[in-house]
Motif scaffolding. Structure first.
Motif, PDB file in Angstrom:
ATOM      1  N   HIS A  77       0.880  -1.212  -0.022  1.00  0.00           N
ATOM      2  CA  HIS A  77       0.066  -0.072  -0.094  1.00  0.00           C
ATOM      3  C   HIS A  77       0.907   1.473   0.088  1.00  0.00           C
ATOM      4  CE1 HIS A  77      -3.418   2.669   1.387  1.00  0.00           C
ATOM      5  NE2 HIS A  77      -2.802   2.973   2.140  1.00  0.00           N
ATOM      6  N   LEU A  78       1.871   1.537   0.862  1.00  0.00           N
ATOM      7  CA  LEU A  78       2.950   2.351   0.816  1.00  0.00           C
ATOM      8  C   LEU A  78       3.368   2.485  -0.504  1.00  0.00           C
ATOM      9  CD1 LEU A  78       4.460   2.217   4.622  1.00  0.00           C
ATOM     10  CD2 LEU A  78       2.754   3.985   3.670  1.00  0.00           C
ATOM     11  N   VAL A  79       3.994   1.645  -1.007  1.00  0.00           N
ATOM     12  CA  VAL A  79       4.636   1.627  -2.077  1.00  0.00           C
ATOM     13  C   VAL A  79       3.969   2.094  -3.251  1.00  0.00           C
ATOM     14  CG1 VAL A  79       5.958   0.232  -4.107  1.00  0.00           C
ATOM     15  CG2 VAL A  79       6.459  -0.014  -1.667  1.00  0.00           C
ATOM     16  N   TYR A  80       2.556   1.666  -3.321  1.00  0.00           N
ATOM     17  CA  TYR A  80       1.632   1.927  -4.207  1.00  0.00           C
ATOM     18  C   TYR A  80       1.121   3.780  -4.230  1.00  0.00           C
ATOM     19  CZ  TYR A  80      -2.381   2.660  -7.334  1.00  0.00           C
ATOM     20  OH  TYR A  80      -3.192   3.186  -8.207  1.00  0.00           O
ATOM     21  N   TRP A  81       1.011   4.027  -2.953  1.00  0.00           N
ATOM     22  CA  TRP A  81       0.757   5.449  -3.133  1.00  0.00           C
ATOM     23  C   TRP A  81       1.836   6.552  -3.141  1.00  0.00           C
ATOM     24  CZ3 TRP A  81      -3.751   7.112  -4.434  1.00  0.00           C
ATOM     25  CH2 TRP A  81      -4.833   6.285  -4.412  1.00  0.00           C
ATOM     26  N   ASP A  82       2.949   6.052  -2.411  1.00  0.00           N
ATOM     27  CA  ASP A  82       4.097   6.772  -2.370  1.00  0.00           C
ATOM     28  C   ASP A  82       4.598   7.026  -3.861  1.00  0.00           C
ATOM     29  OD1 ASP A  82       3.919   7.085   0.257  1.00  0.00           O
ATOM     30  OD2 ASP A  82       5.985   6.633   0.713  1.00  0.00           O
ATOM     31  N   GLY A  83       4.343   6.013  -4.661  1.00  0.00           N
ATOM     32  CA  GLY A  83       4.680   5.826  -5.989  1.00  0.00           C
ATOM     33  C   GLY A  83       3.898   6.797  -7.006  1.00  0.00           C
ATOM     34  N   ARG A  84       2.634   6.491  -6.521  1.00  0.00           N
ATOM     35  CA  ARG A  84       1.740   7.270  -7.676  1.00  0.00           C
ATOM     36  C   ARG A  84       1.788   8.905  -7.280  1.00  0.00           C
ATOM     37  NH1 ARG A  84      -2.845   6.300 -10.539  1.00  0.00           N
ATOM     38  NH2 ARG A  84      -4.426   7.627 -10.155  1.00  0.00           N
ATOM     39  N   SER A  85       1.666   9.093  -6.074  1.00  0.00           N
ATOM     40  CA  SER A  85       1.871  10.488  -5.699  1.00  0.00           C
ATOM     41  C   SER A  85       3.416  11.052  -6.374  1.00  0.00           C
ATOM     42  CB  SER A  85       1.869  10.796  -4.232  1.00  0.00           C
ATOM     43  OG  SER A  85       0.762  10.305  -3.559  1.00  0.00           O
ATOM     44  N   LEU A  86       4.408  10.577  -6.078  1.00  0.00           N
ATOM     45  CA  LEU A  86       5.571  10.852  -6.755  1.00  0.00           C
ATOM     46  C   LEU A  86       5.506  11.181  -8.191  1.00  0.00           C
ATOM     47  CD1 LEU A  86       8.667  11.711  -6.289  1.00  0.00           C
ATOM     48  CD2 LEU A  86       9.226   9.446  -6.562  1.00  0.00           C
ATOM     49  N   GLN A  87       4.941  10.306  -9.304  1.00  0.00           N
ATOM     50  CA  GLN A  87       4.575  10.460 -10.241  1.00  0.00           C
ATOM     51  C   GLN A  87       3.784  11.461 -10.500  1.00  0.00           C
ATOM     52  OE1 GLN A  87       2.571   6.704 -11.326  1.00  0.00           O
ATOM     53  NE2 GLN A  87       4.174   5.825 -12.032  1.00  0.00           N
ATOM     54  N   LYS A  88       2.995  12.042  -9.905  1.00  0.00           N
ATOM     55  CA  LYS A  88       2.033  13.130 -10.224  1.00  0.00           C
ATOM     56  C   LYS A  88       2.844  14.210  -9.783  1.00  0.00           C
ATOM     57  CE  LYS A  88      -2.345  15.089  -8.361  1.00  0.00           C
ATOM     58  NZ  LYS A  88      -3.337  15.062  -7.471  1.00  0.00           N
ATOM     59  N   PHE A  89       3.435  14.197  -8.813  1.00  0.00           N
ATOM     60  CA  PHE A  89       4.522  15.465  -8.433  1.00  0.00           C
ATOM     61  C   PHE A  89       5.331  15.759  -9.606  1.00  0.00           C
ATOM     62  CE2 PHE A  89       8.550  16.936  -6.561  1.00  0.00           C
ATOM     63  CZ  PHE A  89       8.055  18.136  -5.595  1.00  0.00           C
ATOM     64  N   LYS A  90       6.110  14.729 -10.196  1.00  0.00           N
ATOM     65  CA  LYS A  90       7.030  14.869 -11.205  1.00  0.00           C
ATOM     66  C   LYS A  90       6.280  15.080 -12.728  1.00  0.00           C
ATOM     67  CE  LYS A  90      10.822  11.749  -9.826  1.00  0.00           C
ATOM     68  NZ  LYS A  90      11.525  10.523  -9.981  1.00  0.00           N
ATOM     69  N   GLY A  91       5.027  15.170 -12.758  1.00  0.00           N
ATOM     70  CA  GLY A  91       4.159  15.511 -13.884  1.00  0.00           C
ATOM     71  C   GLY A  91       4.294  14.347 -14.739  1.00  0.00           C
ATOM     72  N   GLU A  92       4.441  13.037 -14.364  1.00  0.00           N
ATOM     73  CA  GLU A  92       4.580  11.662 -15.219  1.00  0.00           C
ATOM     74  C   GLU A  92       3.045  11.200 -15.327  1.00  0.00           C
ATOM     75  OE1 GLU A  92       9.201  10.683 -13.490  1.00  0.00           O
ATOM     76  OE2 GLU A  92       7.358   9.421 -13.013  1.00  0.00           O
ATOM     77  N   PRO A  93       2.953  10.323 -16.289  1.00  0.00           N
ATOM     78  CA  PRO A  93       1.611   9.580 -16.423  1.00  0.00           C
ATOM     79  C   PRO A  93       1.359   8.490 -15.345  1.00  0.00           C
ATOM     80  CG  PRO A  93       3.206   8.938 -18.112  1.00  0.00           C
ATOM     81  CD  PRO A  93       3.784   9.945 -17.514  1.00  0.00           C
TER      82      PRO A  93
END
Length: 177
Positions: A77-93
């Protein structure tokens, strides 16, 4: 004469005093401190790296049989949400998300435990690097979400330690007795 000597002594000690002072905190330094304390810097509570250290895949898959998550599910769960939020922060799909948060826990595969532990460390490191590289304007736009990521991490890390205590796999010398 005494006043002159006192002022001279004060001036001589001033640089030493000034060197002891920490720089004023910045938004960046505060966010980084929070992210690091949930990743790998033990301060007020156990960080993620310590919480999962030495856990086998079998232990990571263990549940109490009462519907509570396993350590592996919590890390997934942590890997999923931290990763998804980081993608958003970086402007990645981002992958399409159907809104079912249960899937972020339940997609845990014990066979991939070692890789998942590495992913957790990596996504937390990547968050720290992204905040370090971000300019003040970006951090002003994102400070609340980044702070909530740290709080979310701390919450689930506490659950991980609790599950390990229930399981009997927690070493109290690592920070929580």
């Amino acid at each position: 004469m005494k006043l002159t000597c006192l002022l001279f002594a004060l001036v001589l000690t001033l640089p030493a005093y000034a060197q002891e002072q920490k720089p004023a905190p910045t938004l960046k330094s505060i966010l980084l401190e929070q992210l690091r304390s949930t990743h790998n810097k033990a301060e007020w509570f156990v960080p993620a790296n310590t919480a999962v250290e030495g856990l086998t895949a079998e232990q990571a898959n263990w549940t109490d049989g009462k519907g509570n998550h396993s350590v592996g599910q919590l890390v997934n769960h942590l890997v999923y949400w931290d990763g998804r939020s980081l993608q958003k922060f970086k402007g990645e799909p981002q992958e399409k998300f159907d809104g079912n948060n249960d899937e972020t826990f339940n997609n845990f595969d014990a066979k991939k435990w070692d890789a998942l532990v590495k992913q957790l460390d990596q996504v937390m490191t990547d968050w720290e690097n992204a905040v370090e590289a971000a300019d003040d304007a970006k951090l002003k736009d994102w400070y609340s979400e980044i702070a909530h990521i740290g709080t979310h991490n701390a919450y689930h890390i506490g659950q991980i330690v609790f599950v390990r205590k229930e399981q009997g796999s927690w070493n109290p010398e690592k920070g929580v007795k």
